[in-house]
Design an enzyme around this catalytic site. Structure first.
Site: not given
Lengths: 273, 245
Positions: B22-24, B126
């Site tokens: 995921r784009t953290l 996400d």
């Protein structure tokens, strides 16, 4: 002994290049009571004849609202018609969820036709036994389509399906050239007259028909019985005479001949529609 | 060896691998995008910077793109996510054109689609790490709206993302009006961009302006604004700010 060897399966071709099961499904449309549709630039009118199964029962619904901008009229197996209407409703609602705008009618019709086509190419399926007149309004104006069990679809100015629809078609063929610029009221009038043609002498009353309209600034809706009754009286559709501008006798004659021609055609070109 | 011991390590659901897909947090980011309505259509502006954290890493990132015939998108935030969104939009427009039936998605539809996509992704924890501006024109109707990474979306006569919301919007509220000419619109946007250049450390002095009108879409070549850094407040910015060095 001389049983047809080529009609046990939808996917089996006859040596003459026909698909009998598909043609039988097309016949189912002709068995159902009539539904007609016509359109102008801005409006579509769908109407149907309601036939109750017995004195004791009510009639089945033959016109369905799909969305504010789309309605359908059906002839054939009502149950199949309802399944397809439900599919169309769900496609419309999904489209408006994603795009907050109405699904273009032509696209829905293509999706519907594709769905019907699949049933003609799978051995474990059967074709839908219903014909649908799809009326709708989108950014390119008002549209009327006919979808049939074979998976074909056609766009029309005016059309009729179901039993004795040939008489209504004859009426519409004589009048359709003026439909594009017609008012909503004129469309309703022609719808009622066309509907009467399918009744073969039976008197047209509001209790044996359903009439619906949709158009620019007017969401699809089925007219209530009082309104239909008022229209029938206003246009004198219930009267014995035909449309006042032309002789009723000539109408009847023309209708009868065309019907004869149609039945002669049936064996030859059932796949055309 | 006990086979049970080795199972948890191989179980991808329990390992941290799934989470890192995921784009953290964003890596390369673009800063503000500003959009306004003007008398013949919509104007969008964005600079071409791509920041790697606080490092101004890239200097020619195109952040204004056409979407079909009637829409224009501007993106701030994670650049790779923006590119992914452009890919999805390309697919959407291609599919729409393939019907070849005279119907086409307008800016309103694209904006709605984007807001669904953005909200859907945030619900998967996400998100696409972006703020988007969508401008367009169809059938004489001007359209200007915005969506952010959590799916908040609205339409307005002038919109701005990121720092632009704080620094450009007050200027636009004072100076924007319905009948801005193209020249006045560009002047107004340049005024906003100049303020952003002075006060937003991630803004760079290389920008593009995009225009959409009934005639079509044009995106300008990159250019720079004239700046003047000798204001006395710039010379000694902390003068009079007590407690600061």
């Amino acid at each position: 002994m001389f049983r047809n060897q080529y009609d046990t399966d939808v996917t089996t071709w006859s040596p003459a290049g026909r698909l009998f099961q598909v043609e039988y499904a097309m016949e189912a449309v002709k068995q159902g009571s009539a539904a007609i549709g016509l359109r102008s630039k801005t409006h579509v009118v769908l109407a149907s004849v309601n036939k109750a199964n017995s004195e004791l029962s009510s009639h089945q619904k033959k016109i369905f609202k799909v969305d504010d901008h789309i309605g359908v009229g059906i002839a054939g197996l009502t149950a199949d018609g309802r399944v397809l209407s439900r599919y169309m409703r769900s496609e419309c609602i999904n489209y408006s969820y994603s795009f907050e705008s109405p699904l273009p009618v032509g696209r829905l019709v293509v999706q519907l036709a594709d769905k019907a086509q699949v049933c003609t190419q799978r051995s474990w399926k059967r074709p839908y036994g219903v014909g649908l007149l799809v009326g709708g309004l989108d950014e390119s104006g008002a549209h009327l389509y006919y979808n049939c069990p074979s998976g074909n679809y056609f766009e029309y100015q005016a059309f009729a399906i179901g039993s004795r629809s040939q008489a209504a078609k004859t009426y519409l063929e004589r009048k359709f050239e003026n439909f594009m610029d017609s008012s909503r009221e004129d469309l309703l009038k022609h719808a009622l007259f066309a509907l009467r043609e399918t009744l073969q002498g039976e008197k047209l009353t509001s209790s044996i028909c359903t009439v619906s309209v949709l158009g620019a600034g007017e969401a699809f809706h089925i007219l209530d019985q009082e309104t239909v009754e008022a229209l029938i009286n206003a246009f004198e559709v219930g009267a014995e005479e035909g449309p006042t501008d032309e002789g009723a006798a000539a109408d009847q004659g023309g209708g009868a001949t065309d019907q004869g021609a149609a039945s002669a055609d049936e064996g030859v070109a059932a796949m055309d529609i | 060896m006990n086979s049970v011991d080795s199972i948890p390590a191989k179980n991808s659901l329990l390992s941290s691998q799934a989470e890192s897909e995921r784009t953290l947090y964003p890596y390369v980011t673009g800063t503000s995008v500003i959009g306004i309505k003007y008398n013949d259509g919509i104007l969008l502006v964005a600079d071409m910077g791509g920041s790697y954290g606080s490092t101004l890493r890239y200097k020619s990132v195109e952040r204004l793109k056409p979407v079909g015939k009637h829409s224009l998108i501007g993106g701030g935030g994670e650049i790779s996510d923006f590119q992914e969104i452009l890919r999805k939009l390309d697919e959407l427009i291609l599919y729409d054109n393939m019907w070849d039936d005279g119907n086409s998605l307008g800016p309103k539809e694209v904006h709605s689609y984007l807001s669904r996509v953005m909200y859907n992704r945030r619900n998967k924890f996400d998100p696409f790490w972006n703020s988007l501006v969508l401008g367009g024109m169809k059938k004489g109707q001007k359209y200007l709206g915005t969506v952010n990474m959590i799916g908040v979306h609205y339409e307005d006569n002038h919109v701005a993302t990121g720092f632009g919301n704080h620094l450009a919007q007050p200027i636009l509220r004072d100076e924007w009006h319905e009948n801005l000419s193209f020249e006045d619109g560009v002047k107004l946007l340049e005024k906003c961009m100049r303020v952003l250049l002075y006060r937003d450390r991630s803004a760079i002095n290389k920008l593009q302006i995009a225009k959409i009108t009934e005639e079509g879409i044009t995106i300008s070549q990159p250019y720079a604004l004239k700046t003047f850094w000798n204001f006395s407040a710039f010379q000694n910015p902390t003068l009079g700010a007590e407690g600061s060095w």
